[in-house]
Design an enzyme around this catalytic site. Sequence first.
Site, PDB file in Angstrom:
ATOM      1  N   LYS A 195       5.482  38.384  18.917  1.00 39.12           N
ATOM      2  CA  LYS A 195       5.325  36.626  17.796  1.00 39.12           C
ATOM      3  C   LYS A 195       5.117  35.867  19.094  1.00 39.12           C
ATOM      4  O   LYS A 195       6.080  35.455  20.291  1.00 39.12           O
ATOM      5  CB  LYS A 195       7.229  36.931  17.657  1.00 39.12           C
ATOM      6  CG  LYS A 195       6.762  36.363  16.504  1.00 39.12           C
ATOM      7  CD  LYS A 195       7.101  34.383  16.582  1.00 39.12           C
ATOM      8  CE  LYS A 195       8.532  34.542  17.333  1.00 39.12           C
ATOM      9  NZ  LYS A 195       8.267  33.225  17.923  1.00 39.12           N
ATOM     10  N   GLU A 271      13.239  37.898  30.643  1.00 36.42           N
ATOM     11  CA  GLU A 271      12.450  36.264  31.996  1.00 36.42           C
ATOM     12  C   GLU A 271      13.296  35.549  31.590  1.00 36.42           C
ATOM     13  O   GLU A 271      12.861  34.786  30.476  1.00 36.42           O
ATOM     14  CB  GLU A 271      10.935  36.579  32.093  1.00 36.42           C
ATOM     15  CG  GLU A 271      10.617  38.326  33.148  1.00 36.42           C
ATOM     16  CD  GLU A 271       9.363  38.008  33.078  1.00 36.42           C
ATOM     17  OE1 GLU A 271       8.458  37.249  32.658  1.00 36.42           O
ATOM     18  OE2 GLU A 271       9.351  38.918  34.405  1.00 36.42           O
ATOM     19  N   CYS A 305       9.837  28.522  34.338  1.00 26.46           N
ATOM     20  CA  CYS A 305      11.484  28.628  34.791  1.00 26.46           C
ATOM     21  C   CYS A 305      11.325  29.173  36.335  1.00 26.46           C
ATOM     22  O   CYS A 305      12.401  28.616  36.510  1.00 26.46           O
ATOM     23  CB  CYS A 305      10.596  30.065  34.229  1.00 26.46           C
ATOM     24  SG  CYS A 305       9.744  30.828  34.570  1.00 26.46           S
ATOM     25  N   GLU A 407      19.713  24.454  33.329  1.00 30.73           N
ATOM     26  CA  GLU A 407      18.806  23.740  33.303  1.00 30.73           C
ATOM     27  C   GLU A 407      18.404  22.687  32.875  1.00 30.73           C
ATOM     28  O   GLU A 407      18.640  22.821  30.837  1.00 30.73           O
ATOM     29  CB  GLU A 407      17.933  25.270  32.529  1.00 30.73           C
ATOM     30  CG  GLU A 407      16.383  25.128  32.839  1.00 30.73           C
ATOM     31  CD  GLU A 407      15.548  26.343  32.059  1.00 30.73           C
ATOM     32  OE1 GLU A 407      16.034  26.445  30.766  1.00 30.73           O
ATOM     33  OE2 GLU A 407      14.948  26.951  32.284  1.00 30.73           O
TER      34      GLU A 407
HETATM   35  P1  NAD Z   1      12.931  29.530  23.235  1.00 26.75           P
HETATM   36  O1  NAD Z   1      14.267  31.130  23.473  1.00 26.75           O
HETATM   37  O2  NAD Z   1      13.702  28.972  22.351  1.00 26.75           O
HETATM   38  O3  NAD Z   1      11.641  30.789  23.269  1.00 26.75           O
HETATM   39  C1  NAD Z   1      11.881  31.867  23.684  1.00 26.75           C
HETATM   40  C2  NAD Z   1      10.708  31.941  22.307  1.00 26.75           C
HETATM   41  O4  NAD Z   1      11.532  33.302  21.086  1.00 26.75           O
HETATM   42  C3  NAD Z   1       9.964  31.675  21.036  1.00 26.75           C
HETATM   43  O5  NAD Z   1       8.846  32.469  20.791  1.00 26.75           O
HETATM   44  C4  NAD Z   1      10.623  31.214  19.916  1.00 26.75           C
HETATM   45  O6  NAD Z   1      10.409  31.641  18.434  1.00 26.75           O
HETATM   46  C5  NAD Z   1      11.680  32.891  20.383  1.00 26.75           C
HETATM   47  N1  NAD Z   1      13.235  32.830  19.694  1.00 26.75           N
HETATM   48  C6  NAD Z   1      13.901  32.188  19.764  1.00 26.75           C
HETATM   49  N2  NAD Z   1      15.144  32.404  18.736  1.00 26.75           N
HETATM   50  C7  NAD Z   1      14.951  33.742  18.414  1.00 26.75           C
HETATM   51  C8  NAD Z   1      15.805  34.575  17.796  1.00 26.75           C
HETATM   52  N3  NAD Z   1      16.784  34.579  17.560  1.00 26.75           N
HETATM   53  N4  NAD Z   1      15.199  35.628  17.786  1.00 26.75           N
HETATM   54  C9  NAD Z   1      14.077  36.372  18.436  1.00 26.75           C
HETATM   55  N5  NAD Z   1      12.699  35.743  18.423  1.00 26.75           N
HETATM   56  C10 NAD Z   1      13.396  34.536  18.861  1.00 26.75           C
HETATM   57  O7  NAD Z   1      12.619  30.001  24.612  1.00 26.75           O
HETATM   58  P2  NAD Z   1      11.577  28.633  25.308  1.00 26.75           P
HETATM   59  O8  NAD Z   1      12.367  27.320  24.610  1.00 26.75           O
HETATM   60  O9  NAD Z   1      10.227  28.633  23.468  1.00 26.75           O
HETATM   61  O10 NAD Z   1      11.269  28.156  26.739  1.00 26.75           O
HETATM   62  C11 NAD Z   1      11.656  27.641  27.457  1.00 26.75           C
HETATM   63  C12 NAD Z   1      12.548  28.415  28.143  1.00 26.75           C
HETATM   64  O11 NAD Z   1      11.606  29.955  28.507  1.00 26.75           O
HETATM   65  C13 NAD Z   1      13.098  28.118  29.355  1.00 26.75           C
HETATM   66  O12 NAD Z   1      14.287  28.211  29.163  1.00 26.75           O
HETATM   67  C14 NAD Z   1      12.677  28.598  31.138  1.00 26.75           C
HETATM   68  O13 NAD Z   1      13.536  28.770  31.516  1.00 26.75           O
HETATM   69  C15 NAD Z   1      12.111  30.052  30.116  1.00 26.75           C
HETATM   70  N6  NAD Z   1      11.364  30.615  30.657  1.00 26.75           N
HETATM   71  C16 NAD Z   1      11.489  32.313  31.345  1.00 26.75           C
HETATM   72  C17 NAD Z   1      10.445  32.515  32.178  1.00 26.75           C
HETATM   73  C18 NAD Z   1      10.954  33.745  33.043  1.00 26.75           C
HETATM   74  O14 NAD Z   1      10.143  34.479  33.687  1.00 26.75           O
HETATM   75  N7  NAD Z   1      12.486  34.003  33.021  1.00 26.75           N
HETATM   76  C19 NAD Z   1       9.190  31.857  31.968  1.00 26.75           C
HETATM   77  C20 NAD Z   1       9.151  31.017  30.672  1.00 26.75           C
HETATM   78  C21 NAD Z   1       9.683  30.754  30.856  1.00 26.75           C
HETATM   79  C1  6OH Z   2       7.990  31.165  33.955  1.00 24.05           C
HETATM   80  O1  6OH Z   2       7.482  29.726  33.547  1.00 24.05           O
HETATM   81  C2  6OH Z   2       6.709  31.407  34.862  1.00 24.05           C
HETATM   82  C3  6OH Z   2       6.603  32.586  34.989  1.00 24.05           C
HETATM   83  C4  6OH Z   2       5.674  33.177  35.642  1.00 24.05           C
HETATM   84  C5  6OH Z   2       5.325  35.047  35.793  1.00 24.05           C
HETATM   85  O2  6OH Z   2       5.630  35.491  34.992  1.00 24.05           O
HETATM   86  C6  6OH Z   2       4.103  35.444  35.871  1.00 24.05           C
HETATM   87  O3  6OH Z   2       4.120  36.819  35.706  1.00 24.05           O
HETATM   88  O4  6OH Z   2       3.623  34.699  37.368  1.00 24.05           O
END
Ligand code: NAD
Ligand code: 6OH
Length: 503
Positions: A195, A271, A305, A407
């Site tokens: 998804k 993550e 992230c 964040e």
């Molecule tokens: P988000 O949590 O809003 O959405 C991520 C995904 O989850 C989307 O596909 C969304 O549709 C889905 N989703 C939302 N609510 C849900 C629910 N109740 N049940 C199931 N699925 C659900 O995140 P975003 O805004 O798309 O991405 C940005 C965030 O992601 C930032 O906080 C960033 O730090 C984090 N991020 C973390 C990493 C990492 O590796 N730690 C990497 C990339 C992004």
């Molecule tokens: C977050 O936005 C970036 C994540 C990076 C990875 O998961 C990776 O494998 O480099």
Amino acid sequence: MIASPQSALLRLPGLAWDLVKLIQNYIDGRFVPGKREFADVNPADGTVIAQVTEADDVQVNEAVHAARRALRGEWGRLGVRERAARLHKVADAIEKRFDCFVQAEVADTGKPVALASRLDVPRAAANFRVFADLVKLTGLESFQTETPDGTHALNYAVRKPLGVIGVITPWNLPLLLLTWKVAPALACGNTVVVKPSEETPATATLLAEAMQDAGIPNGVYNVTHGFGPESAGEFLTQHAGVNAVTFTGESRTGATIMKAAASTVKPVSFELGGKNAAIVFADCNFEEAVDGLSEAVFLNTGQVCLCAERVYVERKIFDIFVEELKQKAESLHPGWPNDEKTDLGPLISAQHREKVLSFYRLALEEGATVITGGGVPKFGDHRDNGFYVQPTLYTGLPESARCVKEEIFGPVCHVAPFDSEEEAVAMANDTKYGLTASIWTGNLKRGHRIAQQMNVGITWVNCWFLRDLRTPFGGAGLSGIGREGGMHSLNFYSELNNICVRL
Ligand code: NAD
Ligand code: 6OH
């Protein structure tokens, strides 16, 4: 470039759009429409570039059942060598369609073509190659065990697939992060229902075509589009037929997914978000540190992230460092993704821009000094309908300020001075998150010493986002649960069965 039903109609943002295309779900090897549609918006100019069909609960259910059937079919019978060979073919298929993938990623995100070409699409292919090789070449532990009566037993573990994996991913590095999970899941013999983020549906859909090219059987890779709550995301995480959930996204969403997964005791790998610190010492290689921090703060418009939103600089070089970082910020070119000069794209959506701008306003209320930025660039053309913001630097906030604690996920950081190593470590660690840290120093002994004190999953010394895909990747605290990467991914996506044979 290869023309295909899903990719043929994509155009680069900034060029004329003459067609709006339909991005469909992909279930059991077929592209299928859903009952409802939502718009896919180009963040560079706010235009609708496609309609996306939302998967309802019936379609998510069909996808999960297709994935389960595929476990019992040809895919489930393949040996590890053939599975690995097919994953290499997926990588080949991505490389063959390189331009399509770049265009699709750029269309969804507005990121510069140069960035998608350098980072997102090559990493997608690399994800498949690395996990294909790893699963083929690595074994598991075995023990010869002495028994009380003086005989022996042999213990050895075998790796089996977990089953159907639900993969939920965000919009910032859509293809990179999706394949980072899909590749090891398939390498271990699982099937997946993904998804992708509702903001970035295109490359996950194109990947279905690469899977077909590579001879991945129907039902092994399924795509369900939609949102989180009361949509495909929630249907997938609650589904009793899903054996594990791997998720990248916001920490709050992780908490919601954890609750949904709890009812059927699904393993989760998360993550999540970060509020990452960089610590810059006066003995660093100054130019390398400024260049490195400029990447760490502004890459992908700060929507990574791993980005540094808190920069701590030794007082002796504080003023000159802030000045140099300001020069870097002001030399960035926000613009059309396909313009070679562009190195700063828009934010992903109007809603996300409003969130980032609300932090820009809050910073002023909290007493920040604006070093540069803090607003919206003006272009005088269609980009003014896009979601750009200025790269922004603040100083002067107390460590307790919300802008230092929460964040933001934009091209922005707060820079604060420190006087001692202990003070820098304490400030860097004063967060509920724990994803990454970077330390910039000419003294490697100090680099090692501080790295080991960081309460994070990933620490870089004199670099940032330098990746070796075999290493553990994940976060402490609110930044995640578990580690992926290398053997950590293989272990999450496998059920290990330890076999004890009395000899
Ligand atoms: P988000 O949590 O809003 O959405 C991520 C995904 O989850 C989307 O596909 C969304 O549709 C889905 N989703 C939302 N609510 C849900 C629910 N109740 N049940 C199931 N699925 C659900 O995140 P975003 O805004 O798309 O991405 C940005 C965030 O992601 C930032 O906080 C960033 O730090 C984090 N991020 C973390 C990493 C990492 O590796 N730690 C990497 C990339 C992004
Ligand atoms: C977050 O936005 C970036 C994540 C990076 C990875 O998961 C990776 O494998 O480099």
